[in-house]
Write an enzyme that holds these catalytic residues in place. Sequence first.
Site, mmCIF file in Angstrom:
data_model
loop_
_atom_site.group_PDB
_atom_site.id
_atom_site.type_symbol
_atom_site.label_atom_id
_atom_site.label_comp_id
_atom_site.label_asym_id
_atom_site.label_seq_id
_atom_site.Cartn_x
_atom_site.Cartn_y
_atom_site.Cartn_z
ATOM 1 N N ARG A 1 0.762 -1.230 -0.034
ATOM 2 C CA ARG A 1 0.119 -0.030 0.309
ATOM 3 C C ARG A 1 0.893 1.380 0.079
ATOM 4 N NH1 ARG A 1 -4.964 1.193 4.171
ATOM 5 N NH2 ARG A 1 -3.158 1.113 5.832
ATOM 6 N N ASP B 1 -3.633 3.220 13.722
ATOM 7 C CA ASP B 1 -2.862 3.740 12.764
ATOM 8 C C ASP B 1 -3.407 5.188 12.445
ATOM 9 O OD1 ASP B 1 -5.240 3.517 11.065
ATOM 10 O OD2 ASP B 1 -4.204 2.067 9.900
#
Length: 540
Positions: A169, A453
């Site tokens: 990603r 996150d």
Amino acid sequence: MSAPAPSPLAVVDAETLPRQDEVLSPPALAFVAELHRRFTPRRDELLARRGERRAEIARTSTLDFRPETAAVREDDSWRVAPSPAALNDRRVEITGPTDRKMTINALNSGAKIWLADFEDASAPTWENVINGQLNLRDAYARKVDFTDPTSGKSYALKAADELATVVMRPRGWHLDERHLQFEGRAVPGALVDFGLYFFHNSQRLIELGKGPYFYLPKTESYLEARLWNEVFVFAQEYVGIPQGTVRATVLIETITAAYEMDEILYELRDHASGLNAGRWDYLFSIVKNFRDGGPKFVLPDRNAVTMTAPFMRAYTELLVRTCHKRGAHAIGGMAAFIPSRRDPEVNKVAFAKVKDDKDREAADGFDGSWVAHPDLVPIATASFDAVLGERPNQKDRLREDVSVTAPELIAIDSLDAKPTYQGLVGAVQVGIRYIEAWLRGLGAVAIFNLMEDAATAEISRSQIWQWINAGVVFENGETATADLVRGIAAEELTAIRTEIGDEAFTAGAWQQAHDLLLTVALDESYEDFLTLPAYEQLRG
């Protein structure tokens, strides 16, 4: 012998790291420079279009499926490219940053897929950007073994056929890489992350029977998916690999993208692998886009918004139906629990919740789901095994019973839950603790037994901002105000100093994190992404 041509990209304000030249080789930099020349202008245009779309939402307080793309949605004939063998079974995916220990643990975890994250789970320090690329290169060459200097524990890869398939990603379109510039301008982080990884690893991955596979974050429209497709076409031609070798899974983690799922798959159809249903970024996007839409768009505490909420059910069921209609994988959301080594009772309760969540996803038709810790892999695997059996996926389950209207996706007022005072306290606590770690270069952070996150900090600060601007009155009679938040934040800072001691407090970035959270949560103007001002303060 003539001198080599100067590098097309300049590395600025960055400490030279060991083995950096392996990543920033002249051919790799030339490739990234060409990506920048060709695609950054269109990236800039699409970011401007985001602003225009947001202004329209502010004016209308609604969203709808796009009339100009109705033909794509209504055409039942098209499908995405068949899945490559390495991506056919995705029943459990583990996520995490690309530090060396995580690289080995994720590949060894027993999950089918590892989302190797350069985005929300990785603070983009120069060291993280470069070493993440090196760790993936070393893993493919089976040279990633290491011994932890603190614990003395050794880490090594299992046999090749036991390793997870990597889906990398890159950063979202909105973030730049300040340390890599072309003619004085920072290169988009998305092109840096994608370009370096693709250039160095695509051929090796093909030789390993896999390929360059990607997760695409923060997509807000089908036009942004079209840009990625153009990047893929050019990149494959540039390095001389067959068109369609790249596969991309798009995170439907913005409210605008939820109205364009068919179109996003269509734009990427030769390279599409699936769609993913996130949670925190999706809620963050709702707050961001409908922040001035009145009381009906005020979200309750983040943990009160489960995937069973009516508007979240509409989103996830539409995603499964759309993916399977088009032959794509539907991937579920995150189980973020971090097992406690000291409290078995906490684990027992949490594991039961994870099982219920994964059982629901498998029953709804998802082909796989995310976990944040290796201990959760067996739980999620069992949930999907019970439904899939020996089948690699359930894309044949078309969910033709699902019918979702445009208003159902934004029916926030269907929730019974309301914001609570403790929810405000929790948002401040988690926001400060996460931002402090991020400013020190950590993107995946265990806070209160959850792996958090950047999406965590985004929803935390966004809810604080929304509740203040909506004048929310909590169950204890207190009204959400800037002064109330300042008081809670000051108490939290004092509590943290007491918890960790003066020396650790001073060595950390606690005051800086406190100040930054209050800035983005209390300013009258709403910052589109917390990570933009945070990046200016990032160490490294």
